[in-house]
Design an enzyme around this catalytic site. Structure first.
Site, PDB file in Angstrom:
ATOM      1  N   GLY A  50       0.794  -1.219   0.000  1.00  0.00           N
ATOM      2  CA  GLY A  50       0.000   0.000   0.000  1.00  0.00           C
ATOM      3  C   GLY A  50       0.828   1.271   0.000  1.00  0.00           C
ATOM      4  N   CYS A  51       2.126   1.132   0.152  1.00  0.00           N
ATOM      5  CA  CYS A  51       3.008   2.307   0.122  1.00  0.00           C
ATOM      6  C   CYS A  51       3.342   2.641  -1.325  1.00  0.00           C
ATOM      7  CB  CYS A  51       4.301   2.039   0.894  1.00  0.00           C
ATOM      8  SG  CYS A  51       4.075   1.892   2.665  1.00  0.00           S
ATOM      9  N   GLN A  52       3.455   3.920  -1.612  1.00  0.00           N
ATOM     10  CA  GLN A  52       3.793   4.381  -2.953  1.00  0.00           C
ATOM     11  C   GLN A  52       5.195   3.906  -3.336  1.00  0.00           C
ATOM     12  OE1 GLN A  52       3.559   8.616  -3.361  1.00  0.00           O
ATOM     13  NE2 GLN A  52       4.250   8.617  -5.456  1.00  0.00           N
ATOM     14  N   SER A  53       6.114   3.990  -2.414  1.00  0.00           N
ATOM     15  CA  SER A  53       7.493   3.528  -2.626  1.00  0.00           C
ATOM     16  C   SER A  53       7.618   2.123  -2.067  1.00  0.00           C
ATOM     17  CB  SER A  53       8.471   4.434  -1.879  1.00  0.00           C
ATOM     18  OG  SER A  53       8.323   5.754  -2.300  1.00  0.00           O
TER      19      SER A  53
END
Length: 138
Positions: A50-53
């Protein structure tokens, strides 16, 4: 030092900076000080979803204390996870599970990050608590 005291120490350090740019640079510097995570630990099962990075987190318990290793392919995200590592590493699993991590709201990070990066803060905290919960069950 308790979790609350560590949180207050971080907030005091961040208060020393006059504007958001300086705080941003400080958070990045915390990430750069984080011990590098071995590439063999940077596996998909350690990715925080769920993290962009890409953010990898390894949680373990040694002698009743949590040990966290973390890394990211983004300097600001690595700084963000470094905040949590600094506060929760070396604490008992029970203390991590019950810790109030709302201090992160007081850092001002959420107001100055893109919504997806701000959401990553919540995901990071949840994953660290999940690691502590698993440690109590083993």
């Amino acid at each position: 030092m308790t979790i609350t005291e560590k949180q207050q120490e971080l907030l005091t350090e961040l208060d020393l900076f006059q504007d958001w740019t300086e705080r941003y640079e400080y958070v990045i510097s915390l990430g750069k000080k984080l011990a590098p995570m071995n590439e063999e630990l940077q596996t998909t099962d350690r990715l925080i979803k769920g993290c962009q990075s890409q953010v990898w987190l390894d949680s373990s318990s040694q002698e009743g204390k949590m040990c966290y290793l973390a890394d990211s392919d983004s300097v600001i995200t690595k700084g963000m996870i470094a905040l949590f590592v600094r506060v929760l590493d070396g604490e008992s699993p029970e203390d991590v599970i019950t810790a109030d991590l709302s201090f992160i709201d007081q850092t001002g990070l959420k107001e100055h990050l893109a919504p997806t990066r701000a959401n990553a803060l919540t995901l990071m905290a949840a994953e660290m608590k999940k690691g502590a919960l698993i440690a109590t069950q083993s």
